[in-house]
Design an enzyme around this catalytic site. Structure first.
Site, mmCIF file in Angstrom:
data_model
loop_
_atom_site.group_PDB
_atom_site.id
_atom_site.type_symbol
_atom_site.label_atom_id
_atom_site.label_comp_id
_atom_site.label_asym_id
_atom_site.label_seq_id
_atom_site.Cartn_x
_atom_site.Cartn_y
_atom_site.Cartn_z
ATOM 1 N N LYS A 35 0.840 -1.194 0.000
ATOM 2 C CA LYS A 35 0.000 0.000 0.000
ATOM 3 C C LYS A 35 0.872 1.241 0.000
ATOM 4 C CE LYS A 35 -3.284 2.577 2.615
ATOM 5 N NZ LYS A 35 -2.366 3.717 2.497
ATOM 6 N N ARG A 36 0.524 2.195 -0.839
ATOM 7 C CA ARG A 36 1.311 3.424 -0.915
ATOM 8 C C ARG A 36 0.804 4.441 0.096
ATOM 9 N NH1 ARG A 36 2.285 7.635 -5.859
ATOM 10 N NH2 ARG A 36 4.515 7.946 -5.542
ATOM 11 N N GLY A 37 1.727 5.073 0.836
ATOM 12 C CA GLY A 37 1.360 6.100 1.813
ATOM 13 C C GLY A 37 0.783 7.330 1.131
ATOM 14 N N ARG A 91 4.219 0.264 1.685
ATOM 15 C CA ARG A 91 4.271 -0.492 2.939
ATOM 16 C C ARG A 91 3.543 -1.817 2.766
ATOM 17 N NH1 ARG A 91 2.635 4.824 6.014
ATOM 18 N NH2 ARG A 91 4.034 6.202 4.898
ATOM 19 N N ARG A 116 -6.977 5.158 -2.654
ATOM 20 C CA ARG A 116 -5.929 4.354 -2.031
ATOM 21 C C ARG A 116 -5.253 3.529 -3.118
ATOM 22 N NH1 ARG A 116 -6.695 7.707 0.818
ATOM 23 N NH2 ARG A 116 -7.363 7.755 2.985
ATOM 24 N N GLY A 140 -9.675 32.256 -2.103
ATOM 25 C CA GLY A 140 -9.001 30.958 -2.057
ATOM 26 C C GLY A 140 -9.246 30.162 -3.317
ATOM 27 N N ASP A 177 -9.260 20.521 11.259
ATOM 28 C CA ASP A 177 -8.463 21.501 10.516
ATOM 29 C C ASP A 177 -8.149 22.716 11.374
ATOM 30 O OD1 ASP A 177 -7.062 22.226 8.219
ATOM 31 O OD2 ASP A 177 -8.701 23.465 7.487
#
EC number: 2.7.11.1
Length: 480
Positions: free
Chosen positions: A14-16, A23, A86, A159, A274
């Site tokens: 799995k990629r972070g 990982r 993911r 923004g 946040d």
């Protein structure tokens, strides 16, 4: 029929999300859509109850790719209130085919179940989800609010998604901050769910230190929030000018933030997620107003965890970076960061290189100026513990644990809620249109708003049924 069975299990890479390393994780896919990952293969029930990763494949999209590694597949789904992606890879095309087929089969089965349940429930409104109940129960404003109901006075901020403007309601002469978001940008950047969350949280929250929502409405291309106007400016603005706050001043602001987060956690089952200086405003009297609920998580109870990524890199908690499940304790990490900034005049961890910054957040011990009191050091050390279970406020007591800390020994919490404490700084505003505490980069600009189309003056049934923003309209007076 209700038994949850394992459909497939095995090792995946799995990629972070932030630290882009691969990982190895042992994943279990269950027929209820649960897709959970562990560092080691779980040997017993106890180990199975503490996964590192906890996703759902319900309503997911699957994509196969050969980048960044061969035999990669990406799962994309709406989780809680956010679209997440993911990335996984396996050793062979056959393995990938087995996993993607199993995941798609489970997702299709869940979709069929949902459709059958919907058919069964039609005509039974009591069975609907909480969000649907809430939307149905909102009283409709007698007068449909539109952009023509306001005078547009000054630009307060700008923004990615839109702008915030100081407006005056023509009918009442009252001043508000109107947040105008472009639908196309929100859709393009997968912020639909965040935006709807902000609307729901604001509609349902009543607390002295949270920004109140007066109206929300939509045009064909924009979403508009008409909110309480806090013209004391951002805490970031004041701290930038003064470099550091006294411990007494930081204690005052910290207490009001804790009071608001306690309300969100315990009364609303919402994690704010946040917390940063830019999202902390002062009202005209100098009290805190927490703004910008776009990143909130709904439905978080004690022990519940969530899996989505967002937030400003400098404020990200270690458990978020580690790609682990996380819960309410992320807000106490955020509180630790903003209170450290107030009392120390800088961020606890900072590097322009994000990879180095993440390493500091995960590994570096916190350092304090010599001038800081033992009580302040103890509070910040507790809030900035790397392990959320060890963090101050990380247990079942949540905010109560922080309220009882000796740094807040002089605080009477009911007095905080009732605004009986005198603010240490009172903004020197002379009128409601005084924007001296807002950045001149914005306030000096001309306001440009494309005139609404003719069909936007009345928000008809069609606009309310738009797929992305159903039941968006709201009026506080109609629900008071």
């Amino acid at each position: 029929m209700n038994d949850v069975a394992i459909v497939k299990e095995g090792w995946l890479h799995k990629r972070g999300e932030y630290i882009k390393t691969w990982r190895p994780r042992y994943f279990l896919l269950k027929n209820d859509g649960t897709f959970i990952g562990y560092k080691e293969r779980p040997q017993d029930l106890e180990q199975r109850e503490s996964p590192l990763n906890n996703f759902s494949v319900a309503q997911c999209q699957l994509m196969k790719t050969e980048r960044p590694r061969p035999n990669t597949f990406i799962i994309r789904c709406l989780q809680w209130t956010t679209v997440i992606e993911r990335t996984f890879h396996v050793e062979t095309p056959e393995e990938r085919e087995e996993w993607t087929t199993a995941i798609q089969t489970v997702a299709d089965g869940l979709k069929r179940q949902e459709e059958e349940t919907m058919d069964f429930r039609s005509g039974s409104p009591g069975e609907n989800s909480g969000a649907e109940e809430m939307e149905v129960s909102l009283a409709k404003p007698k007068h449909r609010v539109t952009m023509n109901d306001f005078e547009y006075l000054k630009l307060l901020g700008k923004g990615t998604f839109g702008k915030v403007i100081l407006v005056k309601e023509k009918a009442t002469g009252r001043y508000y901050a109107m947040k105008i978001l472009k639908k196309e940008v929100i859709v393009a950047k997968d912020e639909v769910a965040h935006t709807l969350t902000e609307n729901r949280v604001l509609q349902n929250s009543r607390h002295p230190f949270l920004t109140a929502l007066k109206y929300s409405f939509q045009t064909h291309d924009r979403l508009c929030f008409v909110m309480e106007y806090a013209n004391g400016g951002e805490l970031f603005f004041h701290l930038s000018r003064e470099r550091v706050f006294s411990e007494d001043r930081a204690r005052f602001y910290g207490a009001e933030i804790v009071s608001a987060l306690d309300y969100l956690h315990s009364e609303k089952e919402v994690v704010y997620r946040d917390l940063k200086l830019e999202n902390l405003m002062l009202d005209k009297d100098g009290h805190i107003k927490i703004t910008d609920f776009g990143l909130c998580k709904e439905g978080i109870k004690d022990g519940a965890t969530m899996k989505t990524f967002c937030g400003t890199p400098e404020y990200l908690a270690p458990e978020v970076l580690e790609d682990n499940d996380y819960g309410r304790a992320v807000d106490w990490w955020g509180l630790g960061v903003v209170m450290y900034e107030m009392m120390c005049g800088r961020l606890p961890f900072y590097n322009q290189d994000h990879e180095k910054l993440f390493e500091l957040i995960l590994m570096e011990e916190i350092r304090f100026p010599r001038t800081l009191s033992p009580e302040a050091k103890s509070l910040l050390s507790g809030l900035l513990k790397k392990d959320p279970k060890q963090r101050l406020g990380g247990g079942s007591e949540d905010a109560k644990e922080i309220m009882q800390h000796r740094f807040f020994a002089s605080i009477v919490w009911q007095d905080v809620y009732e605004k009986k404490l005198s603010p240490p700084f009172k903004p020197q505003v002379t009128s409601e249109t005084d924007t001296r505490y807002f950045d001149e980069e914005f306030t000096a600009q001309m306001i440009t708003i494309t005139p609404p189309d003719q069909d936007d003056s009345m928000e008809g049934v069609d606009s309310e049924r738009r797929p992305h923003f159903p039941q968006f309209s709201y009026s506080a007076s109609a629900t008071a």
